[in-house]
Design an enzyme around this catalytic site. Structure first.
Site, mmCIF file in Angstrom:
data_model
loop_
_atom_site.group_PDB
_atom_site.id
_atom_site.type_symbol
_atom_site.label_atom_id
_atom_site.label_comp_id
_atom_site.label_asym_id
_atom_site.label_seq_id
_atom_site.Cartn_x
_atom_site.Cartn_y
_atom_site.Cartn_z
ATOM 1 C CD GLU A 20 -3.282 -5.042 14.364
ATOM 2 O OE1 GLU A 20 -3.328 -4.419 13.295
ATOM 3 O OE2 GLU A 20 -4.180 -4.981 15.224
ATOM 4 N NE ARG A 56 -2.417 -2.601 2.923
ATOM 5 C CZ ARG A 56 -2.627 -2.845 4.210
ATOM 6 N NH1 ARG A 56 -3.180 -1.927 4.975
ATOM 7 N NH2 ARG A 56 -2.280 -3.998 4.726
HETATM 8 O O1 PRP Z 1 2.938 -1.575 12.123
HETATM 9 P P1 PRP Z 1 2.832 -3.008 11.665
HETATM 10 O O2 PRP Z 1 2.244 -3.903 12.715
HETATM 11 O O3 PRP Z 1 4.125 -3.505 11.136
HETATM 12 O O4 PRP Z 1 1.782 -3.048 10.475
HETATM 13 C C1 PRP Z 1 1.736 -2.099 9.437
HETATM 14 C C2 PRP Z 1 1.930 -2.734 8.097
HETATM 15 O O5 PRP Z 1 0.933 -3.729 7.830
HETATM 16 C C3 PRP Z 1 0.378 -3.501 6.546
HETATM 17 O O6 PRP Z 1 1.100 -4.122 5.533
HETATM 18 P P2 PRP Z 1 1.040 -5.663 5.128
HETATM 19 O O7 PRP Z 1 2.298 -6.312 5.619
HETATM 20 O O8 PRP Z 1 -0.257 -6.259 5.550
HETATM 21 O O9 PRP Z 1 1.213 -5.624 3.561
HETATM 22 P P3 PRP Z 1 0.346 -5.152 2.300
HETATM 23 O O10 PRP Z 1 0.489 -3.651 2.207
HETATM 24 O O11 PRP Z 1 1.059 -5.862 1.206
HETATM 25 O O12 PRP Z 1 -1.085 -5.579 2.486
HETATM 26 C C4 PRP Z 1 0.460 -1.999 6.401
HETATM 27 O O13 PRP Z 1 0.360 -1.601 5.040
HETATM 28 C C5 PRP Z 1 1.808 -1.703 6.992
HETATM 29 O O14 PRP Z 1 2.855 -1.894 6.058
HETATM 30 N N1 ADE Z 2 -5.350 -3.091 11.612
HETATM 31 C C1 ADE Z 2 -4.711 -2.894 10.449
HETATM 32 N N2 ADE Z 2 -5.370 -2.384 9.382
HETATM 33 C C2 ADE Z 2 -4.708 -2.171 8.209
HETATM 34 N N3 ADE Z 2 -3.433 -2.437 8.024
HETATM 35 C C3 ADE Z 2 -2.747 -2.944 9.058
HETATM 36 N N4 ADE Z 2 -1.468 -3.312 9.180
HETATM 37 C C4 ADE Z 2 -1.291 -3.784 10.421
HETATM 38 N N5 ADE Z 2 -2.407 -3.719 11.129
HETATM 39 C C5 ADE Z 2 -3.341 -3.201 10.294
#
Ligand code: PRP
Ligand code: ADE
Length: 179
Positions: A103, A66
């Site tokens: 998370e 994202r």
């Molecule tokens: O603070 P954190 O607990 O590390 O979580 C935040 C991360 O989680 C999500 O990415 P995700 O790894 O789900 O990847 P995506 O963007 O490919 O869906 C979001 O876009 C952040 O990068």
């Molecule tokens: N609750 C949440 N919603 C969207 N992106 C996330 N990445 C980690 N936690 C998330």
């Protein structure tokens, strides 16, 4: 709350939805795709981000996936280059890697070792700050390849997970703060 935060928070709040128990039970997922789908609102958010950092950034780095959606058009608006921070195994050149917990799981991200010039002022962009695992790993990677982190910016901060506490070494800017 600053005027900047208030404006970003308002736009993000109007164009984000909560999805319960995704991707795992107990997680409330902040889905930002409605913002991406609204050209006017998304454009306004990008304008605000670009204004905030005008003149202070050499390269924007976006965190897969994202962070790419926000970071690449932002870099274009700012007239600087974009560098991807990718999930493991996707970049073709020589890479440095960092593993971390988030998370709802764990992951490894990578950057090309020759992605930036030494000392480049890097703005790191993602959509959500949750536990901060992804953010810390991203900023550490940027430093490993020789960049200097001038900011870590996200649109949504899940304050109840206290990711910000792990990011004391870098300037953090968030829009909508939840919890
Ligand atoms: O603070 P954190 O607990 O590390 O979580 C935040 C991360 O989680 C999500 O990415 P995700 O790894 O789900 O990847 P995506 O963007 O490919 O869906 C979001 O876009 C952040 O990068
Ligand atoms: N609750 C949440 N919603 C969207 N992106 C996330 N990445 C980690 N936690 C998330």
């Amino acid at each position: 709350m600053t005027d900047y935060q208030q404006r970003v928070a308002g736009l993000v709040a109007r164009h984000t939805r909560d999805v319960a128990d995704f991707p795992t039970p107990g997680v409330v997922f902040k889905d930002i795709t409605p913002l991406f789908a609204n050209a006017e609102a998304f454009g306004s958010v990008l304008d605000l981000l670009a204004e905030r950092h005008e003149g202070g950034v050499d390269v924007v780095a976006g965190v897969e996936a994202r962070g790419f959606v926000i970071g690449a058009p932002l870099a274009q608006r700012m007239g600087v280059g974009f560098v991807p921070i990718r999930k493991k195994g996707k970049l073709p050149g020589e890479v440095v890697a960092q593993s971390y917990d988030l998370e709802y799981g764990s992951a490894t991200i990578e950057m090309h070792t020759d992605a930036v010039k030494p000392g480049a002022r890097m703005l790191v962009i993602d959509d959500v700050l949750a536990t901060g695992g992804t953010a810390v790993a991203s900023c550490e990677l940027v430093e490993k390849v020789g960049g200097s982190v001038v900011g870590f910016d996200v649109l949504v901060e899940l304050a109840f997970l206290d990711g910000r506490a792990r990011l004391e070494r870098w300037p953090v800017h968030t829009g909508l703060v939840v919890g």
